[in-house]
Design an enzyme around this catalytic site. Structure first.
Site, PDB file in Angstrom:
ATOM      1  N   GLU A 198       0.834  -1.211   0.000  1.00 27.92           N
ATOM      2  CA  GLU A 198       0.000   0.000   0.000  1.00 27.92           C
ATOM      3  C   GLU A 198       0.871   1.264   0.000  1.00 27.92           C
ATOM      4  OE1 GLU A 198      -3.313  -0.272   2.811  1.00 27.92           O
ATOM      5  OE2 GLU A 198      -4.151  -1.920   1.636  1.00 27.92           O
ATOM      6  N   GLU A 321      -4.860  -8.729  -0.844  1.00 31.54           N
ATOM      7  CA  GLU A 321      -5.702  -8.478   0.338  1.00 31.54           C
ATOM      8  C   GLU A 321      -7.146  -8.380  -0.113  1.00 31.54           C
ATOM      9  OE1 GLU A 321      -4.540  -5.474   3.205  1.00 31.54           O
ATOM     10  OE2 GLU A 321      -2.411  -5.904   2.843  1.00 31.54           O
TER      11      GLU A 321
HETATM   12  O1  AHR Z   1      -5.310  -6.302   6.530  1.00 35.93           O
HETATM   13  C1  AHR Z   1      -5.264  -5.178   7.356  1.00 35.93           C
HETATM   14  C2  AHR Z   1      -4.610  -3.985   6.680  1.00 35.93           C
HETATM   15  O2  AHR Z   1      -5.382  -3.566   5.597  1.00 35.93           O
HETATM   16  C3  AHR Z   1      -3.255  -4.231   6.081  1.00 35.93           C
HETATM   17  O3  AHR Z   1      -2.235  -4.136   7.009  1.00 35.93           O
HETATM   18  C4  AHR Z   1      -3.141  -3.133   5.068  1.00 35.93           C
HETATM   19  O4  AHR Z   1      -2.311  -3.474   3.993  1.00 35.93           O
HETATM   20  C5  AHR Z   1      -4.576  -2.887   4.659  1.00 35.93           C
HETATM   21  O5  AHR Z   1      -4.887  -1.554   4.674  1.00 35.93           O
END
Ligand code: AHR
Length: 517
Positions: A198, A321
């Site tokens: 991110e 994710e």
């Molecule tokens: O999964 C939780 C968080 O969500 C992670 O650390 C981040 O990459 C995302 O914003």
């Protein structure tokens, strides 16, 4: 809602055996030629373990002096449950945590390791007792490929280059010598590497153009020596519909340095008002389904951009994710992201995994967030107790698709309507494995209506069929530490197979996986 699977007919039909005037809507699904179809990469079924809340500490890792049975400090019951799931890869140590993590803090004698503060997640002290050796040995025990997330936000190029050398180099070198000194002779040969996480947010609030240059520099110094086929480097990708991000990465990073581009998309109603993970209305359920269906559109649009720069599809889309995100369970640390997991989450999992399967030509890897005690977890723990969530059961039912050949489907879904809006009620994907076993996964997200589907299977030479279902009386049904088996798969026989035509009635809010041979 645009769907990857295309058109067909919803029509009314009188069925033999049905009452004289009884009629029901039937969705006809056709299975196309698999000739040009891709394999569904098993890595789509990947998981994610961050130093966040009770995922690692008091989750996976209880320490080797714990009374809870463990292997080198990792719970035996978790290892067994994840092995049953056949998880193909595990991403670590973050997430946002990864861009604060200095790997050298987590090697060598535990008593000598420094502490740090986990600034992203609860501001708690991290003692670094679970480090590189612990994680990579865990992956070996799970027979899963490790996916290491490198620190780009607050780490140096040399630090990441050293980490690669530490875990992968099998000759003499400063870092491999250090590894041997710390008790590990053979390198782990880690193939999957994230170059930051991110980068547009917690990884450094960078602009896409700046990150693309930073990526080029870090990727250049990550040596693939000793890893067959070289490293698989994954660029920190877009959030949701940030198409500019994908465009810049594909345009500005030489593709020889780039094997995967990430994408993050969570099923969340509203970041300021996420709602309870257990006590939710049908409208909130619908909204989460809408956010989950959005994955289809996001993949189509990010893929279209990738196609422009990479028509031969050499660079993969890695959804590292995804999952449902709600308010934390009241009374728990807001920074620990601990939530329950209901039939609603089973619907998210079934729906999104079908989307990934159907885009197997570009989506080669994905990581559900997260494995234990965080967000849409497959496992929850409390003291010595451990439960499998509805999401666990869906992942277990769907593992049959791993590395199987995708069968293209054509149909038009009936609608699920709520609050004046509508969504496709049905999501389906199908594959044929190397032993010619057919698997079809059906999801009916409709909260109250069953839907009937028909598929001609004669051309596939199917003689014997069996099926499993995951559902519950209520959308809110879940497993608890007192009732760990309240939601679990059951045999499903509400289908007929006559003259080569399968007909199956999918109950409301259900996931059904059918096997044919
Ligand atoms: O999964 C939780 C968080 O969500 C992670 O650390 C981040 O990459 C995302 O914003």
């Amino acid at each position: 809602m645009a769907m990857g699977v295309a058109l067909l007919f919803v029509f009314f039909l009188s069925l033999p055996g049905a009452g004289l005037h009884a009629q029901k809507a039937v969705t006809e699904i056709t299975i196309g030629d698999a000739g040009g179809s891709p394999l569904i990469s098993r890595h789509i079924y990947g998981h994610f373990a961050e130093h966040l809340g009770r995922c690692i500490y008091d989750g996976f890792y209880v320490g080797d002096s714990s009374l809870i049975p463990n292997k080198a400090g990792v719970r035996n019951d978790i290892i067994a449950a994840l092995k049953e799931l056949e998880i193909p890869n595990l991403r670590w140590p973050g997430g946002c945590f990864a861009d604060t993590y200095h790997w050298k803090d987590g090697i060598g004698p535990r008593e000598d390791r420094p502490t740090i503060v986990n600034t992203w997640w609860g501001g708690v002290t991290e003692d670094n007792s679970f480090g590189t050796h612990d994680f990579l040995n865990l992956c070996e025990a799970l027979e899963a490929e490790p996916y290491l997330s490198g620190n780009v936000g607050s780490g140096a190029v040399q630090e990441l280059a050293d980490w690669v050398q530490y875990v992968n180099y099998d000759g003499q070198s400063p870092m491999s010598d250090l590894r041997v000194q710390n008790g590990r002779k053979e390198p782990w040969k880690v193939r999957y590497w994230g170059v930051g996480n991110e980068a547009w947010g917690c990884g450094g609030h960078m602009r896409a153009e700046y990150y693309a240059d930073i990526y080029r520099k870090y990727a250049t110094f990550m040596s693939g020596a000793g890893v067959e086929g070289g490293l698989y480097r994954i660029a920190s990708g877009a959030s949701d519909d940030d198409y500019h991000w994908t465009e810049v990465l594909m345009r500005d990073i030489p593709h020889r340095l780039l094997q995967g581009v990430a994408l993050h998309h969570y099923s969340v109603i509203d970041w300021g008002n996420k709602g309870s993970s257990v006590d939710f209305s049908e409208q909130q359920y619908f909204d989460i389904m809408e956010r989950s269906w959005l994955m289809e559109e996001l993949i189509q649009k990010h893929s279209a951009i990738m196609d422009t720069y990479d028509p031969e599809k050499k660079v993969d889309l890695v959804v590292d994710e995804w999952g449902g995100w709600y308010d934390v369970i009241p009374g728990t640390n807001p920074g620990f992201l601990y939530q329950q997991n209901t039939i609603r989450d089973a619907m998210i999992a079934g729906l999104v995994l079908n989307i990934f399967n159907n885009h197997a030509d570009r989506v080669k890897m994905a990581n559900l967030a997260q494995t234990v005690n965080v967000l849409q977890a497959v496992i929850l723990t409390e003291g010595e107790k451990m439960i499998r969530t509805p999401t666990y059961h869906v992942m277990n039912m769907y593992k049959v698709h791993q590395d199987a050949r995708l069968l293209p489907l054509t149909f038009e879904s009936p609608n699920y309507e709520a609050g004046g809006k509508s969504l496709p009620a049905l999501s389906v994907s199908a594959s044929m494995d190397e032993d010619d076993r057919l698997h079809i996964s059906f999801v009916n997200i409709d909260a109250s209506r069953a839907h009937t589907v028909q598929l001609p299977l004669a051309a596939l030479g199917v003689a014997k069929l069996s099926a499993q279902i995951l559902t519950g009386a209520r959308l809110q049904d879940h497993n608890s530490f007192d009732q760990p088996e309240a939601v679990r798969p059951a045999g499903f026989s509400n289908f007929s197979y006559r003259k080569g035509i399968l007909e199956l009635e999918l109950p409301p809010h259900s996931v059904v996986v059918l096997a044919g041979e």
